[in-house]
Motif scaffolding. Structure first.
Motif, short mmCIF file in Angstrom:
data_model
loop_
_atom_site.label_atom_id
_atom_site.label_comp_id
_atom_site.label_asym_id
_atom_site.label_seq_id
_atom_site.Cartn_x
_atom_site.Cartn_y
_atom_site.Cartn_z
N HIS A 1 5.70 18.67 -4.51
CA HIS A 1 6.28 18.36 -3.21
C HIS A 1 7.32 19.37 -2.75
O HIS A 1 8.02 19.15 -1.78
N GLY A 2 7.39 20.50 -3.46
CA GLY A 2 8.22 21.60 -2.99
C GLY A 2 9.57 21.78 -3.65
O GLY A 2 10.31 22.69 -3.26
N TRP A 3 9.91 20.97 -4.62
CA TRP A 3 11.19 21.17 -5.31
C TRP A 3 11.00 22.13 -6.46
O TRP A 3 9.90 22.30 -6.99
N ALA B 1 0.84 -1.21 0.00
CA ALA B 1 0.00 0.00 0.00
C ALA B 1 0.87 1.25 0.00
O ALA B 1 0.55 2.23 -0.69
N GLN B 2 1.95 1.23 0.76
CA GLN B 2 2.85 2.39 0.79
C GLN B 2 3.54 2.58 -0.55
O GLN B 2 3.67 3.72 -1.02
N VAL B 3 3.95 1.50 -1.19
CA VAL B 3 4.59 1.61 -2.51
C VAL B 3 3.60 2.18 -3.51
O VAL B 3 3.94 3.05 -4.32
N ALA B 4 2.34 1.74 -3.45
CA ALA B 4 1.31 2.27 -4.36
C ALA B 4 1.12 3.77 -4.13
O ALA B 4 1.03 4.55 -5.10
N ARG B 5 1.09 4.18 -2.87
CA ARG B 5 0.94 5.61 -2.58
C ARG B 5 2.16 6.39 -3.07
O ARG B 5 2.02 7.48 -3.65
N LEU B 6 3.34 5.84 -2.84
CA LEU B 6 4.57 6.50 -3.29
C LEU B 6 4.55 6.69 -4.80
O LEU B 6 4.89 7.76 -5.31
N GLU B 7 4.13 5.66 -5.54
CA GLU B 7 4.06 5.77 -7.00
C GLU B 7 3.14 6.91 -7.41
O GLU B 7 3.46 7.68 -8.32
N LYS B 8 1.99 7.04 -6.75
CA LYS B 8 1.06 8.13 -7.07
C LYS B 8 1.68 9.48 -6.79
O LYS B 8 1.52 10.43 -7.57
N GLU B 9 2.37 9.58 -5.66
CA GLU B 9 3.01 10.85 -5.31
C GLU B 9 4.13 11.19 -6.28
O GLU B 9 4.30 12.35 -6.65
N LEU B 10 4.88 10.19 -6.72
CA LEU B 10 5.94 10.43 -7.70
C LEU B 10 5.35 10.90 -9.02
O LEU B 10 5.92 11.78 -9.68
#
Length: 98
Positions: free
Chosen positions: A69-71, A53-62
């Protein structure tokens, strides 16, 4: 395992792999007791793993991109991904481990 099966001495194996004889003794005992599964690598015990679930969320955020995300630009770097993982999940990786 090939070295164990070939009858190599613990001292020889330790020297070839640059590990302690004690480690080789432990591996040999595990190999005798449980076979190949006894000496199979279980990965680094210290590295936290993300759940599916965390990997899926990370993929969406990426996919949303670094700007969100502030860069200041749209380049994902390992250092940025590492920082994002820390922010989202409070998990620390090295840049190399990312």
């Amino acid at each position: 395992m090939v070295r164990f099966e070939g009858g190599e001495k613990n001292r020889e194996i330790a020297a070839a792999l640059r590990v302690s004889e004690r480690s080789v003794e432990r591996w040999r005992r595990q190999w005798r007791e449980r076979g190949e599964s006894g000496v199979a690598s279980k990965g680094s015990p210290g590295r936290p793993r993300l759940s599916e679930a965390q990997v899926a969320r990370l993929e969406k955020e990426l996919e949303r991109g670094p700007l969100v995300h502030g860069w200041e630009d749209q380049r994902w770097t390992l250092a940025r991904v590492k920082t994002l993982v820390g922010r989202l999940f409070h998990v620390t990786y090295t840049v190399e481990g990312t």
